[in-house]
Design a protein around this motif. Structure first.
Motif, PDB file in Angstrom:
ATOM      1  N   VAL A  45     -46.926 -57.656  48.671  1.00  0.00           N
ATOM      2  CA  VAL A  45     -46.969 -56.284  48.154  1.00  0.00           C
ATOM      3  C   VAL A  45     -45.549 -55.791  47.947  1.00  0.00           C
ATOM      4  CG1 VAL A  45     -47.724 -53.920  48.592  1.00  0.00           C
ATOM      5  CG2 VAL A  45     -49.150 -55.845  49.332  1.00  0.00           C
ATOM      6  N   GLU A  46     -45.267 -55.309  46.741  1.00  0.00           N
ATOM      7  CA  GLU A  46     -43.993 -54.678  46.427  1.00  0.00           C
ATOM      8  C   GLU A  46     -44.261 -53.331  45.778  1.00  0.00           C
ATOM      9  OE1 GLU A  46     -41.643 -57.221  44.014  1.00  0.00           O
ATOM     10  OE2 GLU A  46     -41.460 -58.808  45.518  1.00  0.00           O
ATOM     11  N   ARG A  47     -43.444 -52.345  46.126  1.00  0.00           N
ATOM     12  CA  ARG A  47     -43.629 -51.015  45.542  1.00  0.00           C
ATOM     13  C   ARG A  47     -42.274 -50.416  45.206  1.00  0.00           C
ATOM     14  NH1 ARG A  47     -47.187 -48.303  47.936  1.00  0.00           N
ATOM     15  NH2 ARG A  47     -47.980 -49.812  49.448  1.00  0.00           N
ATOM     16  N   ALA A  48     -42.274 -49.588  44.166  1.00  0.00           N
ATOM     17  CA  ALA A  48     -41.039 -48.932  43.731  1.00  0.00           C
ATOM     18  C   ALA A  48     -41.384 -47.549  43.206  1.00  0.00           C
ATOM     19  CB  ALA A  48     -40.326 -49.753  42.661  1.00  0.00           C
ATOM     20  N   VAL A  88     -55.478 -44.171  46.362  1.00  0.00           N
ATOM     21  CA  VAL A  88     -55.528 -44.634  44.979  1.00  0.00           C
ATOM     22  C   VAL A  88     -56.183 -46.012  44.968  1.00  0.00           C
ATOM     23  CG1 VAL A  88     -54.181 -45.254  42.941  1.00  0.00           C
ATOM     24  CG2 VAL A  88     -53.460 -43.337  44.388  1.00  0.00           C
ATOM     25  N   PRO A  89     -57.289 -46.208  44.212  1.00  0.00           N
ATOM     26  CA  PRO A  89     -57.932 -47.530  44.180  1.00  0.00           C
ATOM     27  C   PRO A  89     -57.042 -48.561  43.490  1.00  0.00           C
ATOM     28  CG  PRO A  89     -58.929 -46.052  42.566  1.00  0.00           C
ATOM     29  CD  PRO A  89     -57.991 -45.215  43.382  1.00  0.00           C
ATOM     30  N   VAL A  90     -57.016 -49.759  44.048  1.00  0.00           N
ATOM     31  CA  VAL A  90     -56.230 -50.864  43.492  1.00  0.00           C
ATOM     32  C   VAL A  90     -57.172 -52.041  43.271  1.00  0.00           C
ATOM     33  CG1 VAL A  90     -54.288 -52.433  43.847  1.00  0.00           C
ATOM     34  CG2 VAL A  90     -54.177 -50.088  44.730  1.00  0.00           C
ATOM     35  N   PRO A  91     -57.535 -52.336  42.025  1.00  0.00           N
ATOM     36  CA  PRO A  91     -58.466 -53.458  41.775  1.00  0.00           C
ATOM     37  C   PRO A  91     -57.789 -54.808  41.963  1.00  0.00           C
ATOM     38  CG  PRO A  91     -57.725 -52.494  39.707  1.00  0.00           C
ATOM     39  CD  PRO A  91     -57.144 -51.640  40.795  1.00  0.00           C
ATOM     40  N   LEU A  92     -58.418 -55.636  42.788  1.00  0.00           N
ATOM     41  CA  LEU A  92     -57.936 -56.998  43.028  1.00  0.00           C
ATOM     42  C   LEU A  92     -59.066 -57.976  42.738  1.00  0.00           C
ATOM     43  CD1 LEU A  92     -55.979 -56.452  46.380  1.00  0.00           C
ATOM     44  CD2 LEU A  92     -55.060 -56.477  44.057  1.00  0.00           C
ATOM     45  N   LEU A  93     -59.591 -57.899  41.540  1.00  0.00           N
ATOM     46  CA  LEU A  93     -60.726 -58.725  41.145  1.00  0.00           C
ATOM     47  C   LEU A  93     -60.234 -60.000  40.478  1.00  0.00           C
ATOM     48  CD1 LEU A  93     -62.982 -55.900  39.648  1.00  0.00           C
ATOM     49  CD2 LEU A  93     -62.965 -56.802  41.978  1.00  0.00           C
ATOM     50  N   ARG A  94     -60.716 -61.125  40.994  1.00  0.00           N
ATOM     51  CA  ARG A  94     -60.388 -62.443  40.442  1.00  0.00           C
ATOM     52  C   ARG A  94     -58.874 -62.647  40.336  1.00  0.00           C
ATOM     53  NH1 ARG A  94     -64.512 -60.324  37.422  1.00  0.00           N
ATOM     54  NH2 ARG A  94     -66.527 -61.367  37.591  1.00  0.00           N
ATOM     55  N   LEU A  95     -58.185 -62.290  41.401  1.00  0.00           N
ATOM     56  CA  LEU A  95     -56.731 -62.475  41.434  1.00  0.00           C
ATOM     57  C   LEU A  95     -56.452 -63.925  41.829  1.00  0.00           C
ATOM     58  CD1 LEU A  95     -53.974 -61.130  41.157  1.00  0.00           C
ATOM     59  CD2 LEU A  95     -54.097 -60.502  43.569  1.00  0.00           C
ATOM     60  N   ARG A  96     -56.094 -64.719  40.847  1.00  0.00           N
ATOM     61  CA  ARG A  96     -55.923 -66.149  41.069  1.00  0.00           C
ATOM     62  C   ARG A  96     -54.648 -66.449  41.848  1.00  0.00           C
ATOM     63  NH1 ARG A  96     -56.193 -68.502  35.173  1.00  0.00           N
ATOM     64  NH2 ARG A  96     -54.981 -66.594  34.815  1.00  0.00           N
ATOM     65  N   PRO A  97     -54.607 -67.612  42.504  1.00  0.00           N
ATOM     66  CA  PRO A  97     -53.408 -67.983  43.264  1.00  0.00           C
ATOM     67  C   PRO A  97     -52.161 -68.008  42.387  1.00  0.00           C
ATOM     68  CG  PRO A  97     -55.239 -69.444  43.804  1.00  0.00           C
ATOM     69  CD  PRO A  97     -55.686 -68.602  42.648  1.00  0.00           C
ATOM     70  N   GLY A  98     -51.077 -67.436  42.908  1.00  0.00           N
ATOM     71  CA  GLY A  98     -49.820 -67.407  42.173  1.00  0.00           C
ATOM     72  C   GLY A  98     -49.724 -66.313  41.129  1.00  0.00           C
ATOM     73  N   HIS A  99     -50.756 -65.507  40.977  1.00  0.00           N
ATOM     74  CA  HIS A  99     -50.735 -64.424  40.002  1.00  0.00           C
ATOM     75  C   HIS A  99     -50.595 -63.087  40.716  1.00  0.00           C
ATOM     76  CE1 HIS A  99     -52.222 -67.691  37.518  1.00  0.00           C
ATOM     77  NE2 HIS A  99     -52.080 -66.925  36.433  1.00  0.00           N
ATOM     78  N   ASP A 100     -50.312 -62.056  39.923  1.00  0.00           N
ATOM     79  CA  ASP A 100     -50.175 -60.712  40.491  1.00  0.00           C
ATOM     80  C   ASP A 100     -50.782 -59.693  39.555  1.00  0.00           C
ATOM     81  OD1 ASP A 100     -48.159 -59.845  38.518  1.00  0.00           O
ATOM     82  OD2 ASP A 100     -46.786 -61.154  39.599  1.00  0.00           O
ATOM     83  N   THR A 101     -50.992 -58.509  40.090  1.00  0.00           N
ATOM     84  CA  THR A 101     -51.485 -57.375  39.317  1.00  0.00           C
ATOM     85  C   THR A 101     -50.653 -56.152  39.650  1.00  0.00           C
ATOM     86  OG1 THR A 101     -53.454 -56.046  38.791  1.00  0.00           O
ATOM     87  CG2 THR A 101     -53.176 -56.730  41.063  1.00  0.00           C
ATOM     88  N   THR A 102     -50.483 -55.278  38.680  1.00  0.00           N
ATOM     89  CA  THR A 102     -49.629 -54.097  38.841  1.00  0.00           C
ATOM     90  C   THR A 102     -50.438 -52.836  38.591  1.00  0.00           C
ATOM     91  OG1 THR A 102     -47.653 -55.315  38.170  1.00  0.00           O
ATOM     92  CG2 THR A 102     -47.542 -52.925  38.058  1.00  0.00           C
ATOM     93  N   VAL A 103     -50.244 -51.871  39.471  1.00  0.00           N
ATOM     94  CA  VAL A 103     -50.886 -50.567  39.336  1.00  0.00           C
ATOM     95  C   VAL A 103     -49.805 -49.508  39.336  1.00  0.00           C
ATOM     96  CG1 VAL A 103     -52.463 -48.918  40.385  1.00  0.00           C
ATOM     97  CG2 VAL A 103     -53.000 -51.351  40.459  1.00  0.00           C
ATOM     98  N   ASP A 104     -49.881 -48.593  38.383  1.00  0.00           N
ATOM     99  CA  ASP A 104     -48.907 -47.508  38.254  1.00  0.00           C
ATOM    100  C   ASP A 104     -49.668 -46.187  38.323  1.00  0.00           C
ATOM    101  OD1 ASP A 104     -46.043 -46.623  37.303  1.00  0.00           O
ATOM    102  OD2 ASP A 104     -47.450 -45.557  36.017  1.00  0.00           O
ATOM    103  N   TYR A 105     -49.239 -45.292  39.231  1.00  0.00           N
ATOM    104  CA  TYR A 105     -49.961 -44.033  39.372  1.00  0.00           C
ATOM    105  C   TYR A 105     -48.983 -42.907  39.696  1.00  0.00           C
ATOM    106  CZ  TYR A 105     -49.662 -45.255  44.361  1.00  0.00           C
ATOM    107  OH  TYR A 105     -49.220 -45.600  45.609  1.00  0.00           O
ATOM    108  N   PRO A 106     -49.352 -41.663  39.354  1.00  0.00           N
ATOM    109  CA  PRO A 106     -48.452 -40.528  39.613  1.00  0.00           C
ATOM    110  C   PRO A 106     -48.467 -40.123  41.082  1.00  0.00           C
ATOM    111  CG  PRO A 106     -50.478 -39.760  38.609  1.00  0.00           C
ATOM    112  CD  PRO A 106     -50.561 -41.263  38.611  1.00  0.00           C
ATOM    113  N   VAL A 107     -47.334 -39.618  41.524  1.00  0.00           N
ATOM    114  CA  VAL A 107     -47.191 -39.109  42.892  1.00  0.00           C
ATOM    115  C   VAL A 107     -47.301 -37.588  42.842  1.00  0.00           C
ATOM    116  CG1 VAL A 107     -45.667 -38.949  44.886  1.00  0.00           C
ATOM    117  CG2 VAL A 107     -45.735 -41.053  43.539  1.00  0.00           C
TER     118      VAL A 107
END
Length: 367
Positions: A45-48, A88-107
């Motif tokens: 997990v990385e966040r910025a 904030v919901p974060v979908p992690l559906l069918r996240l294959r090995p070695g792959h990533d998904t990014t979610v961007d949302y307002p604060v």
């Protein structure tokens, strides 16, 4: 688990194979569910935050990147990221090995304060819904929502102190007397103060300093008794006082003037805007703070910012007119009360919010 054990025991004990079979199936299903739920997915997990410091009401966003660091299994999970009081919901559906998904949302930045974000919470359960486990991943981050800053065009005039004790307002940049010291070889004779030399019996030389630059001391009243009126847990008068303090500090920095920020209930440490962001109402004693300011004489312009509950303390604040030639009080959230007298040289600004304070500040003629 208990029901399966009871069925299994009863079936064997009293000779009911169907009950024993049901109990065995229940226990096997439970064991499989435990094994399935206990499997811990390997996630990075990385966040910025962009930006991580923002004025109230300005936009800020959080970018969250979740990667599946496993080499074998894909991830099919339910996740949620904490963002202040919400998730904030974060979908992690069918996240294959070695792959990533990014979610961007307002604060949310509608309120002053530090918005805590994270950690990511992953909920995992077995297909039959018997067991559900939640785990957290990654660290946390914070977005600092600073008070709004309103433009202040006016700044206090400098103070010039003469040898005979007079205090005069002078234009910015004036060099004036600071102290006396003994003459040393090389000093200019025009700097010798002959009257003091005659009294002492030795040559005394004037030390000069640019004292016309005002030193501004901002005292924010963060006592709960000073801001008794709350709406949804927020004291509007305290929020206005924080905006006024931030505006004064920003104006001083813009004009390259020395400024210090003080709280009544605690010691202010760190960047001024961060201190104002973290400030909350607490219990404290104003008299002790005023005694400390009187003894230390930290500047020549004192600005006291308070709420409706601090109206009765303005007389004690005006008592600092000795060590602080200019004393100004900002009173917020109490416009319906009788106007405050500006006696004893105390300048009083009554306002409902930050913009009103800024307009009144620029109209002050008593600096």
């Amino acid at each position: 688990m208990l029901g399966g054990a009871v069925l299994l025991f009863g079936g064997f004990r009293y000779g009911y194979p169907d009950l024993a079979l049901l109990g065995a199936v229940a226990l096997v299903a439970l064991i499989c569910g435990v094994v399935f739920a206990l499997w811990r997915p390997r996630l990075g997990v990385e966040r910025a935050a962009d930006p991580d410091r923002v004025a109230r009401g300005e936009p800020a966003r959080m970018t969250l990147t979740v990667s599946n660091t496993s080499r074998v299994r894909g991830a099919n999970l339910i996740a949620a990221d904490r963002c202040g009081p919400t998730t904030v919901p974060v979908p992690l559906l069918r996240l294959r090995p070695g792959h990533d998904t990014t979610v961007d949302y307002p604060v949310p930045t509608s309120r002053r304060g530090v918005v805590p974000i994270g950690p990511l919470k992953v909920t995992r359960g077995d297909p039959l819904g018997l067991i559900t486990l939640a785990r957290t991943y990654g660290g946390t981050a914070s977005v600092w929502v600073h008070p709004r800053i309103h433009l202040l065009r006016a700044v206090p005039a400098g103070i010039s102190r003469s040898l005979d004790g007079r205090i005069d307002k002078v234009p910015h940049g004036t060099i004036t007397f600071d102290s006396l010291r003994e003459y040393v070889v090389g000093d200019e004779l025009r700097r010798v103060h002959w009257r003091s030399s005659a009294k002492v019996g030795e040559l005394m030389v004037r030390e000069q300093l640019d004292t016309s630059e005002p030193t501004i001391v901002v005292l924010l009243d963060d006592r709960a008794v000073a801001h008794p009126e709350l709406r949804d847990g927020v004291a509007d008068s305290f929020e206005a006082a924080c905006e006024a303090a931030a505006s004064i500090v920003a104006a001083a920095v813009r004009e390259d003037l020395p400024v210090s920020l003080h709280l009544v209930t605690s010691t202010a440490t760190g960047p001024f805007l961060d201190v104002l962001t973290e400030a909350t109402l607490a219990d404290g004693e104003l008299a002790a703070t005023l005694r400390r300011l009187r003894a230390q004489r930290l500047g020549d312009t004192l600005v006291f910012l308070t709420g409706p509950g601090g109206r009765q303390d303005l007389g004690a604040v005006s008592g600092l007119r000795g060590p602080y030639p200019v004393v100004l009080a900002g009173l917020f959230g109490d416009r319906d009360a009788a106007p405050v007298s500006s006696g004893d040289g105390l300048i009083v600004i009554e306002a409902e919010n930050g913009p009103e304070f800024a307009a009144a500040w620029d109209g002050v003629r008593g600096w």
